[in-house]
Design a protein around this motif. Structure first.
Motif, short mmCIF file in Angstrom:
data_model
loop_
_atom_site.label_atom_id
_atom_site.label_comp_id
_atom_site.label_asym_id
_atom_site.label_seq_id
_atom_site.Cartn_x
_atom_site.Cartn_y
_atom_site.Cartn_z
N LEU A 87 38.96 43.70 42.66
CA LEU A 87 37.92 44.02 43.49
C LEU A 87 36.99 42.60 43.94
CD1 LEU A 87 35.54 45.91 44.54
CD2 LEU A 87 34.57 45.83 42.46
N VAL A 88 37.20 41.69 42.82
CA VAL A 88 36.58 40.26 42.85
C VAL A 88 37.33 39.78 44.05
CG1 VAL A 88 36.38 38.15 42.02
CG2 VAL A 88 35.66 40.19 40.57
N SER A 89 38.85 39.71 44.11
CA SER A 89 39.49 39.30 45.04
C SER A 89 39.14 39.80 46.55
CB SER A 89 41.07 39.45 44.96
OG SER A 89 41.96 39.06 45.66
N ILE A 90 39.07 40.88 46.76
CA ILE A 90 38.59 41.54 48.14
C ILE A 90 37.14 41.21 48.49
CG2 ILE A 90 38.04 43.78 49.27
CD1 ILE A 90 40.43 45.06 47.48
N LEU A 91 36.17 41.38 47.74
CA LEU A 91 34.88 40.86 47.89
C LEU A 91 34.75 39.22 48.52
CD1 LEU A 91 32.97 42.87 45.46
CD2 LEU A 91 33.38 43.59 47.88
N THR A 92 35.46 38.59 47.59
CA THR A 92 35.43 37.04 47.65
C THR A 92 35.99 36.59 48.83
OG1 THR A 92 37.05 36.62 46.18
CG2 THR A 92 34.84 36.33 45.65
#
Length: 157
Positions: A87-92
């Protein structure tokens, strides 16, 4: 007594003339009302404090409809604690350091995201970020800018 009236009138006028402080990126997204899924994802990813920070940041923000267009169960799966890194990867991947206004964009430019990979800007048929269309540009916040996109863009895996 007249002096007190003028003093009070001057104070009121000075107070009204002060510009209101703009909201940060998170508060701006919440106030818009069309980013509930994005805000929930930012909270689940632990990125709220970052996006409330000094910045500046440029966010390519997918709408609730953009998240709803993902395959069934995708959002729910991403919001699970065990999928926080993904999720962090997608959002960033939707986040670029600095404040990039629409007037700063040029056709075929590449921009490095906070995730580390680059996104491509295409201006041939409107403004595109990878394969997502920018539907509203230049929503300013006190720590950056939001550009609304109609699709969730995925980092290269």
């Amino acid at each position: 007594m007249k002096f007190a009236k003028y003093l009070a009138a001057g104070f009121i006028a000075a107070t009204i003339a002060l510009p209101a402080k703009a909201a940060d990126i998170v508060d701006t997204a919440v106030e818009a009302g069309s980013f509930n899924t994005l805000v929930a994802a930012v909270q689940a990813a632990g990125l709220v404090d970052t996006l409330k920070g000094e910045g500046p940041f440029t966010v390519f923000a997918p709408t609730d409809e953009a998240f709803a267009a993902l395959p069934a169960g995708t959002v729910e799966d991403l919001l699970k604690p065990e999928n926080k890194d993904k999720l962090v990867s997608i959002l960033t991947y939707h986040l670029v350091p600095g404040k990039v206004m629409s007037t700063d964009l040029s056709d075929d430019m590449m921009a490095k995201t906070v995730e580390g990979a680059e996104i491509k800007v295409d201006l041939d048929n409107g403004v595109m970020i990878n394969d997502a269309s920018v539907v509203t540009a230049d929503i300013e916040a006190d720590n950056g800018v939001i550009h609304v996109i109609d699709k969730v863009i995925m980092p290269p895996m």
